[in-house]
Design a protein around this motif. Structure first.
Motif, PDB file in Angstrom:
ATOM      1  N   GLY A   1      -8.557  14.691 -24.035  1.00 26.11           N
ATOM      2  CA  GLY A   1      -9.265  13.882 -23.162  1.00 26.11           C
ATOM      3  C   GLY A   1      -9.680  14.462 -21.690  1.00 26.11           C
ATOM      4  O   GLY A   1     -10.147  13.797 -20.849  1.00 26.11           O
ATOM      5  N   GLY A   2      -9.747  15.521 -21.633  1.00 27.93           N
ATOM      6  CA  GLY A   2     -10.154  16.323 -20.398  1.00 27.93           C
ATOM      7  C   GLY A   2     -11.597  16.949 -20.498  1.00 27.93           C
ATOM      8  O   GLY A   2     -12.027  17.295 -21.902  1.00 27.93           O
ATOM      9  N   ILE A   3     -12.206  17.391 -19.601  1.00 25.20           N
ATOM     10  CA  ILE A   3     -13.285  18.279 -19.561  1.00 25.20           C
ATOM     11  C   ILE A   3     -12.911  19.655 -19.100  1.00 25.20           C
ATOM     12  O   ILE A   3     -12.146  19.845 -17.855  1.00 25.20           O
ATOM     13  CB  ILE A   3     -14.399  17.622 -18.702  1.00 25.20           C
ATOM     14  N   ALA A   4     -13.216  20.503 -19.891  1.00 25.12           N
ATOM     15  CA  ALA A   4     -12.856  22.116 -19.702  1.00 25.12           C
ATOM     16  C   ALA A   4     -13.822  22.703 -18.819  1.00 25.12           C
ATOM     17  O   ALA A   4     -14.857  22.884 -19.334  1.00 25.12           O
ATOM     18  CB  ALA A   4     -12.321  22.632 -20.813  1.00 25.12           C
ATOM     19  N   VAL A   5     -13.311  23.492 -17.724  1.00 17.12           N
ATOM     20  CA  VAL A   5     -14.333  24.645 -17.051  1.00 17.12           C
ATOM     21  C   VAL A   5     -13.665  25.794 -16.941  1.00 17.12           C
ATOM     22  O   VAL A   5     -12.341  25.759 -16.819  1.00 17.12           O
ATOM     23  CB  VAL A   5     -14.459  23.867 -15.906  1.00 17.12           C
ATOM     24  N   LEU A   6     -14.247  26.891 -17.180  1.00  9.09           N
ATOM     25  CA  LEU A   6     -13.571  28.287 -17.112  1.00  9.09           C
ATOM     26  C   LEU A   6     -13.557  28.853 -15.748  1.00  9.09           C
ATOM     27  O   LEU A   6     -14.327  28.770 -15.070  1.00  9.09           O
ATOM     28  CB  LEU A   6     -14.105  29.171 -18.199  1.00  9.09           C
ATOM     29  N   LEU A   7     -12.318  29.431 -15.307  1.00  5.04           N
ATOM     30  CA  LEU A   7     -12.406  30.123 -14.231  1.00  5.04           C
ATOM     31  C   LEU A   7     -12.195  31.703 -14.325  1.00  5.04           C
ATOM     32  O   LEU A   7     -11.128  32.060 -14.327  1.00  5.04           O
ATOM     33  CB  LEU A   7     -11.026  29.678 -13.484  1.00  5.04           C
ATOM     34  N   PRO A   8     -13.256  32.396 -14.302  1.00  5.51           N
ATOM     35  CA  PRO A   8     -13.126  33.906 -14.363  1.00  5.51           C
ATOM     36  C   PRO A   8     -12.489  34.527 -13.157  1.00  5.51           C
ATOM     37  O   PRO A   8     -12.341  33.797 -12.157  1.00  5.51           O
ATOM     38  CB  PRO A   8     -14.506  34.412 -14.491  1.00  5.51           C
ATOM     39  N   PRO A   9     -11.797  35.719 -13.454  1.00  6.33           N
ATOM     40  CA  PRO A   9     -11.155  36.226 -12.113  1.00  6.33           C
ATOM     41  C   PRO A   9     -12.275  36.265 -10.779  1.00  6.33           C
ATOM     42  O   PRO A   9     -13.530  36.638 -11.005  1.00  6.33           O
ATOM     43  CB  PRO A   9     -10.949  37.541 -12.646  1.00  6.33           C
ATOM     44  N   ASP A  10     -11.863  35.974  -9.788  1.00 10.66           N
ATOM     45  CA  ASP A  10     -12.523  35.711  -8.647  1.00 10.66           C
ATOM     46  C   ASP A  10     -11.526  36.587  -7.412  1.00 10.66           C
ATOM     47  O   ASP A  10     -10.503  36.738  -7.376  1.00 10.66           O
ATOM     48  CB  ASP A  10     -12.958  34.570  -8.102  1.00 10.66           C
ATOM     49  N   ASP A  11     -12.310  36.513  -6.078  1.00  8.35           N
ATOM     50  CA  ASP A  11     -11.398  36.575  -5.117  1.00  8.35           C
ATOM     51  C   ASP A  11     -10.258  35.696  -4.813  1.00  8.35           C
ATOM     52  O   ASP A  11     -10.685  34.467  -4.637  1.00  8.35           O
ATOM     53  CB  ASP A  11     -12.311  36.871  -3.930  1.00  8.35           C
ATOM     54  N   PRO A  12      -9.200  36.196  -4.676  1.00  9.91           N
ATOM     55  CA  PRO A  12      -8.144  35.040  -4.401  1.00  9.91           C
ATOM     56  C   PRO A  12      -8.163  34.133  -3.078  1.00  9.91           C
ATOM     57  O   PRO A  12      -7.745  33.130  -2.956  1.00  9.91           O
ATOM     58  CB  PRO A  12      -6.597  35.814  -4.367  1.00  9.91           C
ATOM     59  N   ALA A  13      -8.998  34.634  -1.996  1.00  8.96           N
ATOM     60  CA  ALA A  13      -9.504  33.955  -0.943  1.00  8.96           C
ATOM     61  C   ALA A  13      -9.961  32.533  -1.273  1.00  8.96           C
ATOM     62  O   ALA A  13     -10.156  31.696  -0.386  1.00  8.96           O
ATOM     63  CB  ALA A  13     -10.117  34.811   0.028  1.00  8.96           C
ATOM     64  N   TYR A  14     -10.836  32.433  -2.475  1.00  9.50           N
ATOM     65  CA  TYR A  14     -11.351  31.344  -2.871  1.00  9.50           C
ATOM     66  C   TYR A  14     -10.736  30.367  -3.713  1.00  9.50           C
ATOM     67  O   TYR A  14     -11.353  29.300  -4.138  1.00  9.50           O
ATOM     68  CB  TYR A  14     -12.873  31.756  -3.594  1.00  9.50           C
ATOM     69  N   ALA A  15      -9.247  30.669  -3.936  1.00  9.21           N
ATOM     70  CA  ALA A  15      -8.465  30.028  -4.779  1.00  9.21           C
ATOM     71  C   ALA A  15      -8.554  28.583  -4.413  1.00  9.21           C
ATOM     72  O   ALA A  15      -8.587  27.648  -5.108  1.00  9.21           O
ATOM     73  CB  ALA A  15      -7.102  30.496  -5.031  1.00  9.21           C
ATOM     74  N   GLU A  16      -8.070  28.291  -3.194  1.00 11.91           N
ATOM     75  CA  GLU A  16      -7.905  26.884  -2.802  1.00 11.91           C
ATOM     76  C   GLU A  16      -9.121  26.327  -2.821  1.00 11.91           C
ATOM     77  O   GLU A  16      -9.337  24.862  -3.041  1.00 11.91           O
ATOM     78  CB  GLU A  16      -7.558  27.058  -1.240  1.00 11.91           C
ATOM     79  N   GLU A  17     -10.344  26.734  -2.550  1.00 10.05           N
ATOM     80  CA  GLU A  17     -11.734  26.083  -2.720  1.00 10.05           C
ATOM     81  C   GLU A  17     -11.715  25.564  -4.159  1.00 10.05           C
ATOM     82  O   GLU A  17     -12.418  24.769  -4.642  1.00 10.05           O
ATOM     83  CB  GLU A  17     -12.866  26.977  -2.133  1.00 10.05           C
TER      84      GLU A  17
END
Length: 243
Positions: free
Chosen positions: A41-57
């Motif tokens: 029942g959800g919508i999936a979006v993929l999160l490739p590795p990125d700068d951890p500084a952007y994790a909260e955003e």
């Protein structure tokens, strides 16, 4: 506006080749992960590795988070030297996913860690890992054959969140792992074990759940459906206008 919750799923970063394209750096995730989110029942979006500084955003744009399976977590993160069988080859994932987990837990976002994801959840909470499980349990029953998942029984702990989702005394699950929880992380509770005593699931505050098995490789939707329900409540709360 859609009311289906948006579930972020972390991904691998590997070299791959397809069609006429030579090997190149590629974001990879087995399709069964987003398929499980959609079926639940959800919508999936993929999160490739990125700068951890952007994790909260990144977390601020989501309703729920899934940390997927993959390579071994770097044992330096829990203060140990690597075992000869440890293959910690994903430092980008380690840093990014740890940032995502910390940001999600800090705001009470529903989280599901799968296999490596459960192990990293434990490490982020100050725990450690058994780096090669056969050394401890004396068998390789937690790992399937070459290129295939194994299956074994787990026993949910009554009275836990997971025990409520899986009320059976024993559940057979798809499995493929050679590492497991060692020292339990702060604030986590064991909510399922294998018959040999291996920790097979942990949970924390709110909907913070880690499972050592691979629900995306089976047909039991209950754990993912519970994550999506919890994420839907988060979404509904965010959509309610404030006076």
């Amino acid at each position: 506006m859609s009311t289906r919750p948006v579930i972020g799923i972390s991904t691998n970063l590997n070299d791959a080749a397809w069609g006429r394209w030579e090997r190149q750096r590629t974001v990879l995730l087995p399709e069964r992960y987003p398929a499980l989110v959609r079926a639940s029942g959800g919508i999936a979006v993929l999160l490739p590795p990125d700068d951890p500084a952007y994790a909260e955003e990144a977390i601020s744009r989501l309703d729920g988070l899934v940390i997927s399976g993959g390579e071994d977590v770097d044992p330096a993160l829990y203060g140990e030297a690597p075992h000869p069988r440890t293959a910690a080859t994903a430092p980008e994932r380690d840093a990014w996913e740890a940032g995502l987990l910390r940001a999600a837990v800090a705001v009470g976002m529903p989280v599901l860690g799968i296999c490596r994801g459960m192990q990293l959840l434990n490490v982020v909470h100050g725990g450690s890992l058994i780096q090669h499980l056969p050394d401890v349990v004396g068998h390789e029953g937690h790992v399937g054959g070459p290129g295939e998942y194994g299956r074994h029984a787990v026993r949910p702990v009554p009275g836990t969140l997971l025990g409520g989702l899986l009320p059976e005394a024993s559940v057979v699950v798809p499995t493929f792992h050679h590492q497991a929880v060692g020292r339990l992380g702060d604030g986590l509770t064991v909510c399922a074990r294998a018959e040999d005593g291996t920790v097979e699931a942990v949970e924390g505050s709110g909907f913070t759940v880690g499972v050592q098995w691979h629900p995306e490789q089976g047909d039991d939707l209950r754990v993912m459906e519970a994550l999506v329900r919890a994420a839907a409540l988060v979404r509904e709360t965010d959509l309610v206008p404030t006076s």
